[in-house]
Scaffold this active site. Sequence first.
Site, mmCIF file in Angstrom:
data_model
loop_
_atom_site.group_PDB
_atom_site.id
_atom_site.type_symbol
_atom_site.label_atom_id
_atom_site.label_comp_id
_atom_site.label_asym_id
_atom_site.label_seq_id
_atom_site.Cartn_x
_atom_site.Cartn_y
_atom_site.Cartn_z
ATOM 1 N N GLY A 31 -28.164 164.467 82.396
ATOM 2 C CA GLY A 31 -29.578 164.220 82.497
ATOM 3 C C GLY A 31 -30.398 165.312 82.932
ATOM 4 N N ASP A 84 -24.445 164.706 90.332
ATOM 5 C CA ASP A 84 -25.012 163.858 89.122
ATOM 6 C C ASP A 84 -26.420 163.072 89.460
ATOM 7 O OD1 ASP A 84 -23.234 161.935 86.269
ATOM 8 O OD2 ASP A 84 -25.383 162.734 86.462
ATOM 9 N N ALA A 86 -28.838 159.581 88.699
ATOM 10 C CA ALA A 86 -28.584 158.075 88.627
ATOM 11 C C ALA A 86 -29.918 157.733 88.246
ATOM 12 C CB ALA A 86 -28.487 157.765 90.073
ATOM 13 N N LYS A 97 -25.921 153.941 86.592
ATOM 14 C CA LYS A 97 -25.976 155.076 85.942
ATOM 15 C C LYS A 97 -25.728 154.672 84.443
ATOM 16 C CE LYS A 97 -23.879 158.840 87.054
ATOM 17 N NZ LYS A 97 -25.001 159.643 86.532
ATOM 18 N N GLU A 106 -19.111 160.569 83.286
ATOM 19 C CA GLU A 106 -19.954 160.761 84.500
ATOM 20 C C GLU A 106 -18.899 160.199 85.630
ATOM 21 O OE1 GLU A 106 -23.559 159.127 83.650
ATOM 22 O OE2 GLU A 106 -24.473 160.990 83.476
HETATM 23 O O1 DER Z 1 -27.310 158.520 82.673
HETATM 24 C C1 DER Z 1 -27.369 159.077 83.409
HETATM 25 O O2 DER Z 1 -26.450 158.347 84.638
HETATM 26 C C2 DER Z 1 -28.010 160.353 84.198
HETATM 27 O O3 DER Z 1 -27.193 160.888 85.183
HETATM 28 C C3 DER Z 1 -29.503 159.929 84.232
HETATM 29 O O4 DER Z 1 -29.628 158.669 84.134
HETATM 30 C C4 DER Z 1 -30.052 160.549 85.147
HETATM 31 O O5 DER Z 1 -31.282 160.501 84.742
HETATM 32 P P1 DER Z 1 -32.481 161.686 85.183
HETATM 33 O O6 DER Z 1 -32.773 162.489 83.702
HETATM 34 O O7 DER Z 1 -33.521 161.081 85.926
HETATM 35 O O8 DER Z 1 -31.569 162.599 86.099
#
Ligand code: DER
Length: 232
Positions: A31, A84, A86, A97, A106
Site C-alpha cells: 500500500g 503494514d 490498513a 485490510k 499480508e
Molecule cells: O490492502 C491493504 O490492506 C493495504 O495495507 C492497504 O489497504 C493500505 O492502504 P494505504 O495505501 O492507505 O496504506
Amino acid sequence: SLVEKAKKAAAYKAVDDNFPPNAKYIGIGSGSTVVYVAERIGQLPNKDSFICIPTGFQSKQLIIDNGLTLGTIEQFPDLDIAFDGADEVDPKLSLIKGGGACLFQEKLVAASAKKFIVVADYRKESNVLGKQWTQGVPIEIVPNSYVKVTKDLKQLGAKTITLRQGGKAKAGPVITDNNNFLIDADFGEIEDPADLHNKIKSLVGVVETGLFIGMASASYFGEEAGGVKLWT
Ligand code: DER
C-alpha cells in the site's frame, strides 16, 4: 497533502519507536503508507543487517528500491516485527485490510511476526469496522468458486457482493499475487468481526479474509492537524 503528511508521520514514528535493538527479520506490508516505513528503515545506519520479507509484488519492489535486503517467507518464517497499512482500524485493533488486494501474504507475514504494527492516516480510525470503510470486506477466493462463494455470502447477509474488476488496468477481474480472485462483500457495520471472519473463512473456496483479528499490537495514526496518535 495532509493525508500524505499524516502517512509519513505515522510510518516514521512507528519505525523510530519499534526497532528492537537486535531486530533482523522485518515484514514489509503493501500500500501507500508502508512506502514511508521502507523509506525510514532504509535510512537506519544498520539497514544492511536486516532481511526484509515482502507481502506481494509492490512490497518486494519497495524493499529493493530502498536498498534493503530481500528475503522470502519460506526461508524466514519467524519474523521479529512486521509493519503494514490498513483500510480501517477499530479500538480493539481489529482491522479491515485488502484494499490493495494483497491481504493473503499480508496476513501470512503478520501471523509470522512477533510484533505486528499498523501504520495509517487519520481516515482509518474507526469505532466499528464497516463504518469508515464502506467498500466491503475483501475476501481472497479460488477463481472457479466465485459463483458458489457469492451465493454463500448472500446467505451470510452480505448486502452487496462484488468480484473486484481490473477496471481501466485490466479487462476482467483483478488477479492477486497468488493467482486468485478477490470479492468485496459489504456487511455494513461489523459488531463481531471475529465471528464474521470465522463464518466467511469456513466457506469452500475462500482462501483468506481481510478481517485481521487480534493480530496487531499497535496502530499509529498520522493526524490531520499533524502529530501521531497511538492505539495499543
Ligand atoms: O490492502 C491493504 O490492506 C493495504 O495495507 C492497504 O489497504 C493500505 O492502504 P494505504 O495505501 O492507505 O496504506
